[in-house]
Design a protein around this motif. Structure first.
Motif, PDB file in Angstrom:
ATOM      1  N   TYR A 176       0.251  -0.411  -0.351  1.00  0.00           N
ATOM      2  CA  TYR A 176      -0.515  -0.358   0.037  1.00  0.00           C
ATOM      3  C   TYR A 176       0.778   1.013   0.171  1.00  0.00           C
ATOM      4  O   TYR A 176       0.779   2.201  -0.841  1.00  0.00           O
ATOM      5  CB  TYR A 176      -0.937  -0.025   1.410  1.00  0.00           C
ATOM      6  CG  TYR A 176      -1.285   1.032   1.487  1.00  0.00           C
ATOM      7  CD1 TYR A 176      -2.975   1.235   0.475  1.00  0.00           C
ATOM      8  CD2 TYR A 176      -1.166   2.097   2.422  1.00  0.00           C
ATOM      9  CE1 TYR A 176      -3.703   2.344   0.898  1.00  0.00           C
ATOM     10  CE2 TYR A 176      -2.046   3.366   2.117  1.00  0.00           C
ATOM     11  CZ  TYR A 176      -3.591   3.155   1.243  1.00  0.00           C
ATOM     12  OH  TYR A 176      -4.278   4.519   1.815  1.00  0.00           O
TER      13      TYR A 176
ATOM     14  N   VAL B 114       1.498   4.164  -2.854  1.00  0.00           N
ATOM     15  CA  VAL B 114       1.125   5.517  -2.155  1.00  0.00           C
ATOM     16  C   VAL B 114       1.979   6.916  -2.349  1.00  0.00           C
ATOM     17  O   VAL B 114       2.344   7.378  -3.270  1.00  0.00           O
ATOM     18  CB  VAL B 114       0.255   5.788  -0.796  1.00  0.00           C
ATOM     19  CG1 VAL B 114       0.002   7.315  -0.919  1.00  0.00           C
ATOM     20  CG2 VAL B 114      -0.637   4.776  -0.897  1.00  0.00           C
TER      21      VAL B 114
ATOM     22  N   PHE C 161      -9.082   9.374  -3.047  1.00  0.00           N
ATOM     23  CA  PHE C 161      -8.106   9.442  -1.805  1.00  0.00           C
ATOM     24  C   PHE C 161      -8.419  11.337  -1.390  1.00  0.00           C
ATOM     25  O   PHE C 161      -8.328  12.279  -2.593  1.00  0.00           O
ATOM     26  CB  PHE C 161      -6.043   9.933  -1.860  1.00  0.00           C
ATOM     27  CG  PHE C 161      -6.052   8.197  -1.954  1.00  0.00           C
ATOM     28  CD1 PHE C 161      -5.562   7.116  -0.465  1.00  0.00           C
ATOM     29  CD2 PHE C 161      -6.514   7.204  -3.098  1.00  0.00           C
ATOM     30  CE1 PHE C 161      -5.103   6.247  -0.578  1.00  0.00           C
ATOM     31  CE2 PHE C 161      -5.512   5.773  -2.901  1.00  0.00           C
ATOM     32  CZ  PHE C 161      -5.166   5.734  -2.253  1.00  0.00           C
TER      33      PHE C 161
ATOM     34  N   PHE D  55      -1.511  11.677   2.049  1.00  0.00           N
ATOM     35  CA  PHE D  55      -3.288  11.227   1.042  1.00  0.00           C
ATOM     36  C   PHE D  55      -4.104  10.582   2.223  1.00  0.00           C
ATOM     37  O   PHE D  55      -3.583   9.111   3.358  1.00  0.00           O
ATOM     38  CB  PHE D  55      -2.640  10.550   0.578  1.00  0.00           C
ATOM     39  CG  PHE D  55      -1.969  11.167  -0.832  1.00  0.00           C
ATOM     40  CD1 PHE D  55      -2.089  10.922  -2.399  1.00  0.00           C
ATOM     41  CD2 PHE D  55      -0.615  11.440  -0.332  1.00  0.00           C
ATOM     42  CE1 PHE D  55      -1.687  11.783  -3.072  1.00  0.00           C
ATOM     43  CE2 PHE D  55       0.213  11.826  -1.247  1.00  0.00           C
ATOM     44  CZ  PHE D  55      -0.724  11.661  -2.509  1.00  0.00           C
TER      45      PHE D  55
END
Length: 390
Positions: free
Chosen positions: A202, A206, A295, A267
């Motif tokens: 993840y 990001v 987001f 984010f």
């Protein structure tokens, strides 16, 4: 070659004293109330532990009552910009239009929603699930990560980040560094069993998304495409997972007090329960709705400093409610901790002078995160320091 500002010294003592004076001017008294007896409960274990230990709790303990000017739940929703960032991969005209939309959102709001970002919804859901599982662990498993050090690479806690005495907030949190992973990955939790693998995938995704938006912001500021990314150096990424259980009197407290983030961009995603509020440039508070699968992206102090005040970090806070648990995952991105931060040289030339004094990024984080008084006090002190020297 891009030349980011580099400073051989800081005005840290001056900044620290200015910060303290601004902080003290914002202090106010706690509201009086007939207290709920929580003397037998260790509140450092977290608010989740509190509500589970006292399932019939119907009144807010005085430790959590905040001196709020008005009911934080009474504000209106804002229509913040929604930007389809797939346009950054499009033809020149489409890309320029998307860069312009991001620049306008940064200038007018300091926050925007991004869609078509390329991160699969399944991965976002997996990340939310492992965070939920972590908070669902017993308090002993979570307290292994408890620390009073705001710079600890892996940290569980409750209320604000500081360990100094303060009115408590209705929040438990879990924080750890992400990129660069080689420094701290081995410290991440092994329980839940799949936490580390899901979180790493993840955070890697990001990070890549953030770099793409930094390119757009650089161009929107009239800088070279890679300017911000080069100024970040190795960079630092920090994940902050927040847990806000149902609160018996949500109008009397907050999950997290008004503050700005110390990094460049944050984010945020959440579990479908709203609670984020922002202070617009007109000083009005607004609630923000999170679009599923998107987001929320907000500007932090570092980007305000780098842009020499052209873009402002957004002050925001978290409210709570009486019915549903809210879980949010915020991922911040900033320069490497050892770097000295200041306005971009080309933007100083455009404006005639630097609006913010230089400071080591690690020192700035320590001062901001250790304070019991939030808002944008740390940034205002840095700006006041510079105005004294011009």
């Amino acid at each position: 070659m891009i030349k980011c500002n580099s400073y051989p010294f800081t005005y840290l003592n001056f900044f620290h004293n200015t910060f303290l004076s601004l902080s003290l001017s914002n202090m106010s008294e706690k509201e009086e109330t007939k207290d709920v007896d929580v003397s037998t409960i260790n509140l450092k274990k977290g608010v989740k532990n509190l509500v589970e230990t006292m399932p019939k709790l119907n009144k807010l303990p005085s430790d959590f009552i905040l001196p709020l000017e008005r009911n934080p739940l009474s504000v209106n929703y804002a229509q913040i910009p929604i930007i389809d960032i797939s346009g950054l991969n499009g033809a020149s005209e489409t890309r320029d239009s998307t860069i312009g939309a991001i620049a306008s959102a940064c200038r007018d709001w300091g926050i925007f929603t991004i869609t078509n970002h390329g991160i699969e919804e399944a991965l976002i859901e997996d990340m939310m699930e492992v965070v939920k599982e972590f908070f669902g662990l017993n308090w002993r498993a979570k307290m292994k990560y408890a620390s009073d050090d705001v710079m600890s690479p892996v940290r569980y806690g409750t209320s604000l980040n500081t360990s100094k005495k303060h009115n408590l907030h209705w929040r438990d949190f879990f924080r750890h560094y992400g990129h660069p992973f080689q420094d701290t990955f081995h410290l991440w939790p092994h329980n839940p069993p799949n936490y580390s693998n899901v979180a790493r995938e993840y955070l890697e995704r990001v990070w890549k998304m953030a770099m793409k938006i930094f390119e757009a912001i650089s161009e929107g500021l009239g800088l070279e495409k890679g300017y911000i990314e080069e100024c970040l150096g190795e960079g630092v990424q920090i994940l902050a997972a927040n847990y806000y259980p149902p609160c018996p009197e949500p109008h009397k407290t907050l999950g997290l007090a008004a503050h700005s983030d110390h990094g460049a961009l944050t984010f945020l995603t959440q579990n479908g329960v709203d609670g984020l509020q922002i202070k617009h440039i007109d000083q009005t508070w607004y609630a923000v709705h999170h679009v599923p699968g998107s987001f929320l992206v907000n500007i932090g102090d570092y980007l305000e400093i780098l842009s020499n005040g052209r873009y402002k970090s957004v002050e925001h806070r978290a409210t709570v409610n009486a019915q549903r648990t809210r879980i949010s995952i915020a991922v911040g991105h900033g320069p490497q901790l050892s770097s000295f931060i200041g306005p971009a040289s080309p933007l100083v030339a455009d404006n005639g002078s630097a609006q913010y004094g230089p400071i080591k990024y690690e020192d700035y984080i320590k001062i901001q995160q250790s304070s019991t008084v939030r808002g944008k006090t740390a940034l205002l002190a840095l700006k006041a320091q510079q105005s004294e020297l011009i």
